[in-house]
Design an enzyme around this catalytic site. Structure first.
Site, PDB file in Angstrom:
ATOM      1  N   ASP A  58       1.305  77.181  19.426  1.00 27.53           N
ATOM      2  CA  ASP A  58       1.353  76.742  20.813  1.00 27.53           C
ATOM      3  C   ASP A  58       0.494  77.614  21.729  1.00 27.53           C
ATOM      4  O   ASP A  58      -0.126  77.116  22.667  1.00 27.53           O
ATOM      5  CB  ASP A  58       2.796  76.740  21.314  1.00 27.53           C
ATOM      6  CG  ASP A  58       3.612  75.600  20.722  1.00 27.53           C
ATOM      7  OD1 ASP A  58       3.026  74.545  20.431  1.00 27.53           O
ATOM      8  OD2 ASP A  58       4.827  75.768  20.550  1.00 27.53           O
ATOM      9  N   THR A 169      10.730  73.485  27.708  1.00 31.64           N
ATOM     10  CA  THR A 169      11.405  73.903  26.479  1.00 31.64           C
ATOM     11  C   THR A 169      10.952  75.284  26.012  1.00 31.64           C
ATOM     12  O   THR A 169      11.400  75.752  24.968  1.00 31.64           O
ATOM     13  CB  THR A 169      11.158  72.905  25.331  1.00 31.64           C
ATOM     14  OG1 THR A 169       9.751  72.835  25.079  1.00 31.64           O
ATOM     15  CG2 THR A 169      11.683  71.526  25.681  1.00 31.64           C
ATOM     16  N   ALA A 170      10.082  75.916  26.771  1.00 34.97           N
ATOM     17  CA  ALA A 170       9.569  77.231  26.378  1.00 34.97           C
ATOM     18  C   ALA A 170      10.426  78.331  27.006  1.00 34.97           C
ATOM     19  O   ALA A 170      11.639  78.384  26.791  1.00 34.97           O
ATOM     20  CB  ALA A 170       8.098  77.339  26.781  1.00 34.97           C
ATOM     21  N   TYR A 173      13.693  77.234  28.871  1.00 40.30           N
ATOM     22  CA  TYR A 173      14.860  76.858  28.069  1.00 40.30           C
ATOM     23  C   TYR A 173      15.554  78.096  27.521  1.00 40.30           C
ATOM     24  O   TYR A 173      16.787  78.162  27.447  1.00 40.30           O
ATOM     25  CB  TYR A 173      14.431  75.930  26.949  1.00 40.30           C
ATOM     26  CG  TYR A 173      15.564  75.211  26.246  1.00 40.30           C
ATOM     27  CD1 TYR A 173      16.659  74.742  26.954  1.00 40.30           C
ATOM     28  CD2 TYR A 173      15.520  74.990  24.872  1.00 40.30           C
ATOM     29  CE1 TYR A 173      17.691  74.067  26.317  1.00 40.30           C
ATOM     30  CE2 TYR A 173      16.549  74.320  24.229  1.00 40.30           C
ATOM     31  CZ  TYR A 173      17.633  73.864  24.957  1.00 40.30           C
ATOM     32  OH  TYR A 173      18.656  73.204  24.322  1.00 40.30           O
ATOM     33  N   SER A 174      14.763  79.102  27.151  1.00 44.46           N
ATOM     34  CA  SER A 174      15.351  80.366  26.673  1.00 44.46           C
ATOM     35  C   SER A 174      16.159  81.051  27.766  1.00 44.46           C
ATOM     36  O   SER A 174      17.119  81.774  27.472  1.00 44.46           O
ATOM     37  CB  SER A 174      14.240  81.311  26.186  1.00 44.46           C
ATOM     38  OG  SER A 174      13.543  80.756  25.094  1.00 44.46           O
ATOM     39  N   ALA A 193      18.593  86.331  34.004  1.00 46.09           N
ATOM     40  CA  ALA A 193      19.623  87.354  34.176  1.00 46.09           C
ATOM     41  C   ALA A 193      19.907  87.624  35.654  1.00 46.09           C
ATOM     42  O   ALA A 193      19.793  88.760  36.136  1.00 46.09           O
ATOM     43  CB  ALA A 193      19.208  88.642  33.461  1.00 46.09           C
TER      44      ALA A 193
END
Length: 268
Positions: A58, A169-170, A173-174, A193
Protein backbone atom coordinates in the site's frame (compact mmCIF):
# COMPACT_ATOMS: atom_id res chain seq x y z
CA UNK A 1 -3.87 6.38 -29.13
CA UNK A 2 -7.06 7.36 -27.33
CA UNK A 3 -7.36 6.76 -23.61
CA UNK A 4 -9.30 3.58 -22.95
CA UNK A 5 -12.11 3.68 -20.41
CA UNK A 6 -12.35 1.13 -17.59
CA UNK A 7 -15.93 0.16 -16.86
CA UNK A 8 -15.97 -3.63 -17.06
CA UNK A 9 -16.94 -3.69 -20.75
CA UNK A 10 -13.44 -3.73 -22.20
CA UNK A 11 -12.85 -6.78 -24.40
CA UNK A 12 -9.59 -8.68 -24.75
CA UNK A 13 -8.93 -7.47 -28.28
CA UNK A 14 -8.98 -3.87 -27.09
CA UNK A 15 -6.96 -4.74 -23.99
CA UNK A 16 -4.12 -6.06 -26.15
CA UNK A 17 -3.61 -2.52 -27.41
CA UNK A 18 -2.92 -1.20 -23.90
CA UNK A 19 0.41 0.45 -23.32
CA UNK A 20 1.59 -0.58 -19.84
CA UNK A 21 4.17 1.08 -17.64
CA UNK A 22 5.39 -1.14 -14.78
CA UNK A 23 6.74 0.20 -11.48
CA UNK A 24 7.98 -1.75 -8.46
CA UNK A 25 9.04 -1.13 -4.88
CA UNK A 26 12.58 -1.95 -3.72
CA UNK A 27 11.44 -5.18 -2.04
CA UNK A 28 13.11 -8.24 -3.52
CA UNK A 29 9.82 -10.01 -4.28
CA UNK A 30 8.55 -6.92 -6.10
CA UNK A 31 11.74 -6.58 -8.12
CA UNK A 32 11.69 -10.24 -9.12
CA UNK A 33 8.06 -9.96 -10.23
CA UNK A 34 8.88 -6.74 -12.08
CA UNK A 35 11.62 -8.46 -14.10
CA UNK A 36 9.34 -11.35 -15.10
CA UNK A 37 6.49 -9.06 -16.12
CA UNK A 38 8.77 -6.86 -18.19
CA UNK A 39 10.09 -9.90 -20.00
CA UNK A 40 6.56 -11.08 -20.70
CA UNK A 41 4.67 -7.86 -21.49
CA UNK A 42 7.26 -5.15 -22.11
CA UNK A 43 6.91 -1.66 -20.71
CA UNK A 44 6.89 2.01 -21.62
CA UNK A 45 7.42 5.34 -19.91
CA UNK A 46 4.59 6.47 -17.61
CA UNK A 47 4.00 9.51 -19.82
CA UNK A 48 3.21 7.22 -22.76
CA UNK A 49 1.14 4.65 -20.86
CA UNK A 50 -2.57 3.90 -20.89
CA UNK A 51 -2.22 2.21 -17.50
CA UNK A 52 0.44 1.98 -14.80
CA UNK A 53 0.89 -1.34 -12.98
CA UNK A 54 2.41 -0.89 -9.52
CA UNK A 55 4.05 -3.86 -7.75
CA UNK A 56 4.45 -3.55 -3.99
CA UNK A 57 2.39 -2.78 -0.93
CA UNK A 58 0.00 0.00 0.00
CA UNK A 59 2.85 2.40 0.74
CA UNK A 60 4.26 1.97 -2.74
CA UNK A 61 0.78 2.36 -4.22
CA UNK A 62 0.41 5.72 -2.46
CA UNK A 63 3.86 6.73 -3.73
CA UNK A 64 2.90 5.77 -7.29
CA UNK A 65 -0.39 7.66 -7.14
CA UNK A 66 1.33 10.79 -5.82
CA UNK A 67 4.11 10.67 -8.40
CA UNK A 68 1.76 10.21 -11.38
CA UNK A 69 -1.03 12.64 -10.43
CA UNK A 70 -0.14 14.97 -13.31
CA UNK A 71 -0.54 12.19 -15.90
CA UNK A 72 -4.23 11.36 -15.34
CA UNK A 73 -3.39 7.70 -15.97
CA UNK A 74 -5.14 4.92 -14.00
CA UNK A 75 -3.02 2.79 -11.67
CA UNK A 76 -3.55 -0.95 -11.19
CA UNK A 77 -1.74 -2.33 -8.15
CA UNK A 78 -0.64 -5.93 -7.61
CA UNK A 79 0.25 -6.92 -4.08
CA UNK A 80 3.89 -7.67 -3.44
CA UNK A 81 3.76 -6.27 0.10
CA UNK A 82 1.82 -7.17 3.23
CA UNK A 83 -1.76 -5.93 3.67
CA UNK A 84 -2.35 -4.70 0.14
CA UNK A 85 -5.69 -2.99 0.80
CA UNK A 86 -5.29 -0.82 -2.31
CA UNK A 87 -3.85 -3.68 -4.37
CA UNK A 88 -5.13 -6.56 -6.44
CA UNK A 89 -3.95 -10.14 -6.06
CA UNK A 90 -0.66 -10.73 -7.84
CA UNK A 91 -0.66 -12.91 -10.93
CA UNK A 92 1.41 -13.03 -14.10
CA UNK A 93 -1.24 -14.81 -16.17
CA UNK A 94 -4.04 -13.02 -18.02
CA UNK A 95 -2.85 -9.55 -17.07
CA UNK A 96 -4.20 -7.99 -20.24
CA UNK A 97 -7.62 -9.47 -19.63
CA UNK A 98 -7.61 -8.32 -16.01
CA UNK A 99 -6.68 -4.78 -17.04
CA UNK A 100 -9.38 -4.79 -19.68
CA UNK A 101 -12.05 -5.89 -17.21
CA UNK A 102 -10.87 -3.72 -14.30
CA UNK A 103 -13.26 -1.32 -12.58
CA UNK A 104 -12.15 2.22 -11.83
CA UNK A 105 -12.50 4.15 -8.59
CA UNK A 106 -11.83 7.89 -8.55
CA UNK A 107 -10.77 9.55 -5.29
CA UNK A 108 -9.75 13.05 -4.25
CA UNK A 109 -6.92 13.69 -1.80
CA UNK A 110 -6.77 16.06 1.15
CA UNK A 111 -4.73 19.23 0.78
CA UNK A 112 -2.65 20.10 3.84
CA UNK A 113 -1.17 23.52 4.57
CA UNK A 114 0.98 23.38 7.69
CA UNK A 115 2.59 26.41 9.35
CA UNK A 116 5.67 25.71 11.47
CA UNK A 117 6.93 27.58 14.52
CA UNK A 118 9.62 29.33 12.44
CA UNK A 119 7.01 30.69 10.02
CA UNK A 120 7.58 28.26 7.15
CA UNK A 121 4.69 26.74 5.22
CA UNK A 122 4.56 23.09 4.17
CA UNK A 123 1.98 22.01 1.58
CA UNK A 124 1.23 18.42 0.68
CA UNK A 125 -1.53 16.13 -0.57
CA UNK A 126 -2.76 13.11 1.36
CA UNK A 127 -4.69 10.24 -0.22
CA UNK A 128 -5.27 8.52 3.14
CA UNK A 129 -5.10 11.06 5.95
CA UNK A 130 -3.49 14.10 7.50
CA UNK A 131 -2.43 13.34 11.06
CA UNK A 132 -1.02 15.40 13.90
CA UNK A 133 1.09 13.55 16.45
CA UNK A 134 2.80 14.63 19.64
CA UNK A 135 6.57 14.93 19.16
CA UNK A 136 7.55 14.97 22.82
CA UNK A 137 6.85 13.17 26.11
CA UNK A 138 3.73 15.22 26.92
CA UNK A 139 0.33 14.98 25.28
CA UNK A 140 -0.54 17.45 22.55
CA UNK A 141 -3.10 20.20 23.07
CA UNK A 142 -5.11 21.07 19.96
CA UNK A 143 -7.88 23.50 19.11
CA UNK A 144 -10.13 22.28 16.28
CA UNK A 145 -12.12 24.58 14.00
CA UNK A 146 -14.48 23.61 11.19
CA UNK A 147 -15.40 26.16 8.52
CA UNK A 148 -14.10 29.00 10.65
CA UNK A 149 -15.96 28.03 13.81
CA UNK A 150 -14.18 26.61 16.87
CA UNK A 151 -15.78 23.24 17.55
CA UNK A 152 -13.37 21.91 20.18
CA UNK A 153 -11.51 24.56 22.20
CA UNK A 154 -9.02 22.08 23.64
CA UNK A 155 -8.30 18.45 22.82
CA UNK A 156 -5.60 16.81 24.96
CA UNK A 157 -4.40 13.72 23.11
CA UNK A 158 -1.55 11.82 21.53
CA UNK A 159 -2.77 13.14 18.19
CA UNK A 160 -5.67 13.60 15.81
CA UNK A 161 -6.31 12.96 12.13
CA UNK A 162 -8.61 13.79 9.27
CA UNK A 163 -9.08 11.01 6.73
CA UNK A 164 -10.75 10.34 3.39
CA UNK A 165 -13.07 7.36 2.81
CA UNK A 166 -10.22 5.61 0.97
CA UNK A 167 -7.98 6.03 4.02
CA UNK A 168 -10.58 5.24 6.65
CA UNK A 169 -9.40 1.63 7.09
CA UNK A 170 -5.78 2.66 7.63
CA UNK A 171 -4.53 4.75 10.59
CA UNK A 172 -8.06 5.99 11.25
CA UNK A 173 -9.43 2.50 11.83
CA UNK A 174 -6.51 1.61 14.09
CA UNK A 175 -7.42 4.67 16.17
CA UNK A 176 -11.01 3.34 16.43
CA UNK A 177 -12.36 5.75 13.85
CA UNK A 178 -15.29 4.82 11.56
CA UNK A 179 -14.99 3.09 8.20
CA UNK A 180 -16.49 5.34 5.53
CA UNK A 181 -18.24 4.07 2.37
CA UNK A 182 -16.17 5.06 -0.67
CA UNK A 183 -19.07 6.94 -2.25
CA UNK A 184 -19.83 9.01 0.85
CA UNK A 185 -19.05 12.72 0.69
CA UNK A 186 -17.73 12.78 4.25
CA UNK A 187 -14.44 12.92 6.11
CA UNK A 188 -13.64 11.35 9.47
CA UNK A 189 -12.06 13.37 12.27
CA UNK A 190 -10.54 11.00 14.83
CA UNK A 191 -8.49 11.44 17.99
CA UNK A 192 -5.67 9.16 19.12
CA UNK A 193 -5.70 8.39 22.85
CA UNK A 194 -7.85 11.37 23.80
CA UNK A 195 -7.40 12.36 27.45
CA UNK A 196 -9.69 15.42 27.53
CA UNK A 197 -12.54 15.46 26.62
CA UNK A 198 -12.29 11.85 27.74
CA UNK A 199 -15.48 10.72 26.04
CA UNK A 200 -14.95 12.49 22.71
CA UNK A 201 -14.94 9.94 19.90
CA UNK A 202 -14.43 12.13 16.87
CA UNK A 203 -16.77 13.50 14.22
CA UNK A 204 -18.03 12.99 10.68
CA UNK A 205 -17.72 16.09 8.49
CA UNK A 206 -18.90 17.04 5.00
CA UNK A 207 -16.32 16.43 2.30
CA UNK A 208 -16.21 20.16 1.52
CA UNK A 209 -15.41 21.11 5.14
CA UNK A 210 -12.36 23.23 5.93
CA UNK A 211 -10.67 21.90 9.08
CA UNK A 212 -7.99 23.68 11.10
CA UNK A 213 -5.89 22.24 13.92
CA UNK A 214 -4.14 24.84 16.09
CA UNK A 215 -1.40 23.65 18.41
CA UNK A 216 -1.70 25.06 21.93
CA UNK A 217 1.56 25.47 23.88
CA UNK A 218 3.73 24.27 20.93
CA UNK A 219 7.05 24.85 22.73
CA UNK A 220 6.24 22.68 25.72
CA UNK A 221 4.13 20.25 23.69
CA UNK A 222 5.64 20.03 20.16
CA UNK A 223 3.62 18.43 17.37
CA UNK A 224 4.40 17.14 13.89
CA UNK A 225 2.00 16.80 10.97
CA UNK A 226 2.04 13.98 8.40
CA UNK A 227 0.30 13.99 5.02
CA UNK A 228 0.67 10.36 3.98
CA UNK A 229 4.48 10.11 4.02
CA UNK A 230 5.42 13.81 4.03
CA UNK A 231 6.09 15.36 7.44
CA UNK A 232 6.19 18.88 8.85
CA UNK A 233 7.83 19.31 12.26
CA UNK A 234 7.06 21.81 15.03
CA UNK A 235 3.76 22.85 13.51
CA UNK A 236 1.56 25.52 15.08
CA UNK A 237 -1.35 25.44 12.62
CA UNK A 238 -2.54 22.88 10.08
CA UNK A 239 -5.34 23.53 7.59
CA UNK A 240 -6.95 20.69 5.64
CA UNK A 241 -9.65 20.31 3.02
CA UNK A 242 -10.53 17.98 0.18
CA UNK A 243 -8.94 18.92 -3.15
CA UNK A 244 -11.56 18.32 -5.90
CA UNK A 245 -9.23 19.46 -8.67
CA UNK A 246 -6.87 16.53 -8.05
CA UNK A 247 -8.08 13.04 -8.91
CA UNK A 248 -6.52 9.63 -8.48
CA UNK A 249 -7.75 6.80 -10.69
CA UNK A 250 -7.35 3.32 -9.19
CA UNK A 251 -8.22 0.05 -10.96
CA UNK A 252 -9.58 -3.04 -9.23
CA UNK A 253 -10.57 -6.51 -10.36
CA UNK A 254 -14.37 -6.83 -10.72
CA UNK A 255 -16.09 -7.40 -7.38
CA UNK A 256 -13.01 -6.39 -5.40
CA UNK A 257 -13.19 -2.59 -5.55
CA UNK A 258 -12.83 -0.17 -2.67
CA UNK A 259 -16.54 -0.19 -1.84
CA UNK A 260 -16.58 -3.96 -1.41
CA UNK A 261 -13.33 -3.90 0.57
CA UNK A 262 -14.58 -1.21 2.91
CA UNK A 263 -17.77 -3.17 3.61
CA UNK A 264 -15.91 -6.46 4.04
CA UNK A 265 -13.42 -4.89 6.46
CA UNK A 266 -16.26 -4.19 8.91
CA UNK A 267 -17.13 -7.88 9.25
CA UNK A 268 -13.74 -9.38 10.03
Amino acid sequence: MDTIGYNGTQNLHEAKALKISFAASDAMIAQESYARLLDRYGTCEPEDADVIVALGGDGFMLHTLHSTTHLNVPVYGMNRGTVGFLMNTFGEENLLRRLGEAEEEVINPLAMTATTSDGNTVRALAINEVSLLRAGPQAAKLRISVDGRVRLPELVCDGALLCTPAGSTAYNYSAHGPILPIGSDVLALTAMAAFRPRRWRGALLPKKANVVFEVLDPIKRPVRADADSRSAHDVVRVEMQSEPNVIHRILFDPGHGLEERLIREQFV
